[in-house]
Design a protein around this motif. Structure first.
Motif, PDB file in Angstrom:
ATOM      1  N   ARG A  84       0.830  -1.208   0.000  1.00 13.08           N
ATOM      2  CA  ARG A  84       0.000   0.000   0.000  1.00 13.08           C
ATOM      3  C   ARG A  84       0.860   1.252   0.000  1.00 13.08           C
ATOM      4  O   ARG A  84       0.681   2.164   0.815  1.00 13.08           O
ATOM      5  CB  ARG A  84      -0.952  -0.015   1.200  1.00 13.08           C
ATOM      6  N   LEU A  85       1.769   1.280  -0.933  1.00  6.62           N
ATOM      7  CA  LEU A  85       2.717   2.386  -0.991  1.00  6.62           C
ATOM      8  C   LEU A  85       2.028   3.704  -1.285  1.00  6.62           C
ATOM      9  O   LEU A  85       1.029   3.763  -2.017  1.00  6.62           O
ATOM     10  CB  LEU A  85       3.790   2.109  -2.042  1.00  6.62           C
ATOM     11  N   LYS A  86       2.587   4.769  -0.708  1.00  5.69           N
ATOM     12  CA  LYS A  86       2.061   6.114  -0.867  1.00  5.69           C
ATOM     13  C   LYS A  86       3.142   6.996  -1.498  1.00  5.69           C
ATOM     14  O   LYS A  86       4.333   6.682  -1.414  1.00  5.69           O
ATOM     15  CB  LYS A  86       1.671   6.685   0.502  1.00  5.69           C
ATOM     16  N   ARG A  87       2.715   8.111  -2.062  1.00  7.39           N
ATOM     17  CA  ARG A  87       3.680   9.013  -2.683  1.00  7.39           C
ATOM     18  C   ARG A  87       4.726   9.457  -1.665  1.00  7.39           C
ATOM     19  O   ARG A  87       5.902   9.628  -2.002  1.00  7.39           O
ATOM     20  CB  ARG A  87       2.976  10.218  -3.289  1.00  7.39           C
ATOM     21  N   GLU A  88       4.319   9.633  -0.425  1.00 14.05           N
ATOM     22  CA  GLU A  88       5.257  10.102   0.597  1.00 14.05           C
ATOM     23  C   GLU A  88       6.278   9.041   0.994  1.00 14.05           C
ATOM     24  O   GLU A  88       7.193   9.330   1.765  1.00 14.05           O
ATOM     25  CB  GLU A  88       4.503  10.598   1.839  1.00 14.05           C
ATOM     26  N   ASP A  89       6.139   7.833   0.476  1.00 16.58           N
ATOM     27  CA  ASP A  89       7.171   6.811   0.701  1.00 16.58           C
ATOM     28  C   ASP A  89       8.330   6.947  -0.286  1.00 16.58           C
ATOM     29  O   ASP A  89       9.329   6.237  -0.161  1.00 16.58           O
ATOM     30  CB  ASP A  89       6.569   5.405   0.566  1.00 16.58           C
ATOM     31  N   THR A  90       8.191   7.833  -1.251  1.00 12.19           N
ATOM     32  CA  THR A  90       9.261   8.043  -2.222  1.00 12.19           C
ATOM     33  C   THR A  90      10.532   8.513  -1.535  1.00 12.19           C
ATOM     34  O   THR A  90      10.517   9.503  -0.797  1.00 12.19           O
ATOM     35  CB  THR A  90       8.828   9.077  -3.279  1.00 12.19           C
ATOM     36  N   ALA A  91      11.613   7.784  -1.745  1.00 11.77           N
ATOM     37  CA  ALA A  91      12.887   8.087  -1.083  1.00 11.77           C
ATOM     38  C   ALA A  91      13.942   7.096  -1.558  1.00 11.77           C
ATOM     39  O   ALA A  91      13.624   6.076  -2.174  1.00 11.77           O
ATOM     40  CB  ALA A  91      12.747   8.000   0.429  1.00 11.77           C
ATOM     41  N   THR A 117      18.855   2.172  -2.435  1.00  9.96           N
ATOM     42  CA  THR A 117      18.060   1.833  -3.604  1.00  9.96           C
ATOM     43  C   THR A 117      16.873   2.786  -3.662  1.00  9.96           C
ATOM     44  O   THR A 117      16.247   3.064  -2.639  1.00  9.96           O
ATOM     45  CB  THR A 117      17.620   0.361  -3.577  1.00  9.96           C
ATOM     46  N   GLN A 118      16.576   3.303  -4.840  1.00  7.90           N
ATOM     47  CA  GLN A 118      15.549   4.330  -4.987  1.00  7.90           C
ATOM     48  C   GLN A 118      14.166   3.710  -5.127  1.00  7.90           C
ATOM     49  O   GLN A 118      13.962   2.777  -5.908  1.00  7.90           O
ATOM     50  CB  GLN A 118      15.845   5.190  -6.211  1.00  7.90           C
ATOM     51  N   VAL A 119      13.242   4.247  -4.360  1.00  6.50           N
ATOM     52  CA  VAL A 119      11.832   3.879  -4.468  1.00  6.50           C
ATOM     53  C   VAL A 119      11.061   5.129  -4.856  1.00  6.50           C
ATOM     54  O   VAL A 119      11.149   6.152  -4.164  1.00  6.50           O
ATOM     55  CB  VAL A 119      11.299   3.311  -3.143  1.00  6.50           C
ATOM     56  N   THR A 120      10.339   5.045  -5.951  1.00  8.29           N
ATOM     57  CA  THR A 120       9.529   6.170  -6.416  1.00  8.29           C
ATOM     58  C   THR A 120       8.096   5.703  -6.566  1.00  8.29           C
ATOM     59  O   THR A 120       7.818   4.743  -7.281  1.00  8.29           O
ATOM     60  CB  THR A 120      10.050   6.715  -7.751  1.00  8.29           C
ATOM     61  N   VAL A 121       7.194   6.388  -5.864  1.00  3.53           N
ATOM     62  CA  VAL A 121       5.783   6.049  -5.899  1.00  3.53           C
ATOM     63  C   VAL A 121       5.045   7.149  -6.643  1.00  3.53           C
ATOM     64  O   VAL A 121       5.092   8.316  -6.247  1.00  3.53           O
ATOM     65  CB  VAL A 121       5.218   5.876  -4.484  1.00  3.53           C
ATOM     66  N   SER A 122       4.377   6.766  -7.709  1.00  5.76           N
ATOM     67  CA  SER A 122       3.637   7.737  -8.522  1.00  5.76           C
ATOM     68  C   SER A 122       2.154   7.671  -8.214  1.00  5.76           C
ATOM     69  O   SER A 122       1.644   6.632  -7.782  1.00  5.76           O
ATOM     70  CB  SER A 122       3.865   7.456 -10.006  1.00  5.76           C
ATOM     71  N   SER A 123       1.490   8.778  -8.459  1.00  3.92           N
ATOM     72  CA  SER A 123       0.042   8.809  -8.178  1.00  3.92           C
ATOM     73  C   SER A 123      -0.755   8.305  -9.362  1.00  3.92           C
ATOM     74  O   SER A 123      -0.228   8.120 -10.457  1.00  3.92           O
ATOM     75  CB  SER A 123      -0.388  10.236  -7.831  1.00  3.92           C
TER      76      SER A 123
END
Length: 123
Positions: A84-91, A117-123
């Motif tokens: 349930r990843l959220k945009r604010e988890d991007t880091a 390692t980069q995690v990017t969550v898009s809306s």
């Protein structure tokens, strides 16, 4: 000395899942308490999750119920399952290790770090 290498990051839509892995070499992972920390652009590195040598875990409130940290000492690997990843988890997510019997929350408490390692969550 232990070397840590993270993998599993990427681009995912909000609501999706990723599993990060942290592979250790040089020393057996069972000797170390492990943690995951993250750093978003323009922000300080923050604690996400930690696990003791015996598998007791703790999480920052913002990821409780969504993230799960685990370890497989036989494979010398620690995981961070992120649901349930959220945009604010991007880091950028970093794996860290230190000796000790507890779990550790502060960046300064860890001795060994992976490259991230980069995690990017898009809306």
């Amino acid at each position: 000395q232990v070397r840590l290498v993270e993998s599993g990051g990427g681009l995912v839509q909000a609501g999706g899942s990723l599993r990060l892995s942290c592979a250790a070499s040089g020393r057996t992972l069972s000797s170390y308490a492990m943690g995951w920390l993250r750093q978003a652009p323009g922000k300080e590195r923050e604690f996400v999750a930690a696990i003791t040598r015996t598998g007791i875990s703790t999480y920052v409130d913002s990821v409780k119920g969504r993230f799960n940290i685990s370890r497989d000492n036989a494979r010398n690997t620690v995981y961070l399952q992120m649901n349930r990843l959220k945009r604010e988890d991007t880091a950028a997510y970093y794996c860290a290790a230190r000796s000790g019997a507890s779990y550790y929350l502060a960046e300064s408490e860890y001795n060994y770090w992976g490259q991230g390692t980069q995690v990017t969550v898009s809306s």
